[in-house]
Design an enzyme around this catalytic site. Structure first.
Site, PDB file in Angstrom:
ATOM      1  N   TYR A  67      -0.606  13.040   7.067  1.00  0.00           N
ATOM      2  CA  TYR A  67      -0.205  11.958   7.958  1.00  0.00           C
ATOM      3  C   TYR A  67       1.292  12.052   8.258  1.00  0.00           C
ATOM      4  O   TYR A  67       2.089  12.407   7.375  1.00  0.00           O
ATOM      5  CB  TYR A  67      -0.480  10.602   7.309  1.00  0.00           C
ATOM      6  CG  TYR A  67      -1.902  10.098   7.449  1.00  0.00           C
ATOM      7  CD1 TYR A  67      -2.865  10.795   8.166  1.00  0.00           C
ATOM      8  CD2 TYR A  67      -2.281   8.894   6.873  1.00  0.00           C
ATOM      9  CE1 TYR A  67      -4.150  10.320   8.289  1.00  0.00           C
ATOM     10  CE2 TYR A  67      -3.573   8.406   6.988  1.00  0.00           C
ATOM     11  CZ  TYR A  67      -4.502   9.125   7.699  1.00  0.00           C
ATOM     12  OH  TYR A  67      -5.782   8.649   7.823  1.00  0.00           O
ATOM     13  N   TYR A 102       0.826  -1.199   0.000  1.00  0.00           N
ATOM     14  CA  TYR A 102       0.000   0.000   0.000  1.00  0.00           C
ATOM     15  C   TYR A 102       0.866   1.256   0.000  1.00  0.00           C
ATOM     16  O   TYR A 102       0.561   2.231  -0.707  1.00  0.00           O
ATOM     17  CB  TYR A 102      -0.938   0.018   1.204  1.00  0.00           C
ATOM     18  CG  TYR A 102      -1.749   1.299   1.292  1.00  0.00           C
ATOM     19  CD1 TYR A 102      -2.628   1.648   0.263  1.00  0.00           C
ATOM     20  CD2 TYR A 102      -1.621   2.162   2.373  1.00  0.00           C
ATOM     21  CE1 TYR A 102      -3.367   2.828   0.330  1.00  0.00           C
ATOM     22  CE2 TYR A 102      -2.362   3.329   2.447  1.00  0.00           C
ATOM     23  CZ  TYR A 102      -3.225   3.670   1.426  1.00  0.00           C
ATOM     24  OH  TYR A 102      -3.949   4.833   1.484  1.00  0.00           O
ATOM     25  N   GLU A 114     -14.049  -1.347   6.439  1.00  0.00           N
ATOM     26  CA  GLU A 114     -14.037   0.011   5.905  1.00  0.00           C
ATOM     27  C   GLU A 114     -15.330   0.214   5.131  1.00  0.00           C
ATOM     28  O   GLU A 114     -15.844  -0.723   4.511  1.00  0.00           O
ATOM     29  CB  GLU A 114     -12.822   0.219   5.001  1.00  0.00           C
ATOM     30  CG  GLU A 114     -12.703   1.621   4.403  1.00  0.00           C
ATOM     31  CD  GLU A 114     -11.368   1.830   3.699  1.00  0.00           C
ATOM     32  OE1 GLU A 114     -10.323   1.630   4.356  1.00  0.00           O
ATOM     33  OE2 GLU A 114     -11.374   2.187   2.507  1.00  0.00           O
ATOM     34  N   ARG A 166       1.313   6.293  -7.079  1.00  0.00           N
ATOM     35  CA  ARG A 166       0.163   7.137  -7.417  1.00  0.00           C
ATOM     36  C   ARG A 166       0.576   8.606  -7.464  1.00  0.00           C
ATOM     37  O   ARG A 166       0.233   9.323  -8.419  1.00  0.00           O
ATOM     38  CB  ARG A 166      -0.951   6.932  -6.397  1.00  0.00           C
ATOM     39  CG  ARG A 166      -2.101   7.919  -6.529  1.00  0.00           C
ATOM     40  CD  ARG A 166      -3.264   7.594  -5.603  1.00  0.00           C
ATOM     41  NE  ARG A 166      -2.901   7.517  -4.197  1.00  0.00           N
ATOM     42  CZ  ARG A 166      -3.774   7.240  -3.220  1.00  0.00           C
ATOM     43  NH1 ARG A 166      -5.036   7.001  -3.517  1.00  0.00           N
ATOM     44  NH2 ARG A 166      -3.375   7.175  -1.963  1.00  0.00           N
TER      45      ARG A 166
END
Length: 318
Positions: free
Chosen positions: A198, A139, A311, A146
């Site tokens: 974050y 991830y 989720e 990305r």
């Protein structure tokens, strides 16, 4: 001109029947048993549903819809809205990071010059999302790829997004999006740190998404993948009921922040991604008790943090 928001619904119909309806922008099926079609508006995701028979997710817009394929990008447009999807073989791309970069590069390049260039909502499904340790976790590598691929595509603000692992799938990264000719209003959750802020412990590249986006017509809220996160920390490790309750609190906080009507009802189609198949019944019972009117689709999916068991994402219509 943007018409009212696409109407998203879960329907037990054949794909061909749904695609033949006027104003059908996209039809999404789930699981290995789905039929296939070459229609660019059709997308099958490998996540297995816990519902039988599994419904299709249908997106309808006002006005005629045209569709086509440009390179690897399959697309459709109508009523001021654009659906676009790309599915890439990770092994042919050299790994998840380069695959993510290529997928987003293609999408960003495709959007240049399109009337519907304002990306409002993105979904990402990748195999084995939690595999690897530290910065090598898939991830985190996906997030880095990305960001590299999107370049300046989202300089005006990140879209709402979901990133879920697809257990036992075919080794493909699948990304699809909803874009419009007008920008939406980004919404953040006051109970949470914005994802792009974050701290370093979550990887070298923070996730690039807004918690929700109110669509430009103002009549719908696109809700990102939402879980039991307070501030930036995961809450209630190993405690499914507590995680579900915290997730619902976060969803309700998003509605308030967006100025949407309180509560979720028949105008709130939601998807719940459940990490452990044995938890599906408890998740379904939670929905029946706390969200009894909500159209809910339960899927077997891996959440981006190992300690999170469920989720939820979806829509809230005004």
């Amino acid at each position: 001109m943007v018409c009212r928001a696409p109407r998203v619904s879960y329907r037990n119909v054949d794909a061909a029947q749904a695609l033949a309806e006027p104003g059908m922008l996209a039809v999404i099926g789930f699981g290995a048993g789905r039929e296939e079609t070459d229609d660019p508006r059709w997308l099958r995701l490998p996540l297995e549903p816990f519902d039988a028979p599994a419904p299709l997710e249908c997106w309808e817009v006002d006005g005629p819809v045209g569709c086509g394929q440009t390179g690897d990008i399959r697309w459709s447009r109508g009523g001021g809205w654009l659906f676009a999807s790309v599915s890439l073989d990770e092994s042919a791309s050299g790994g998840i990071e380069t695959c993510a970069a290529e997928a987003y590069r293609q999408l960003a390049q495709f959007l240049v010059g399109q009337d519907e260039s304002q990306v409002l909502r993105v979904w990402n499904y990748l195999p084995d999302i939690n595999q690897g340790d530290g910065d090598g976790e898939r991830y985190k590598r996906f997030c880095s790829g990305r960001a590299r691929g999107m370049g300046a595509a989202f300089v005006g603000g990140f879209p709402a997004a979901t990133a879920i692992g697809s257990p036992g799938c075919n080794g493909r990264l699948q990304v699809y999006l909803l874009a419009s000719s007008q920008p939406g209003a980004r919404v953040e959750n006051p109970r949470q740190v914005s994802a792009w802020r974050y701290p370093r412990q979550y990887g070298p590249t923070p996730p690039s998404f807004a918690r929700a986006v109110r669509l430009p017509a103002g009549d719908a809220l696109a809700i990102s993948g939402t879980a039991a996160v307070i501030g930036h920390a995961s809450a209630h490790q190993g405690d499914l009921p507590a995680q579900l309750a915290e997730t619902l609190a976060n969803l309700e906080a998003l509605l308030a922040a967006a100025g949407m009507p309180a509560g979720f009802d028949t105008h709130s189609p939601l998807k719940a991604y459940v990490r452990r198949p044995g938890d599906a019944r408890a998740v379904r019972d939670f929905f029946r008790q706390h969200l009894p009117a909500v159209p809910a689709l339960l899927l077997h999916g891996e959440v981006c943090r190992r300690e999170l068991l469920v989720e939820v994402d979806g829509w809230r219509y005004a």
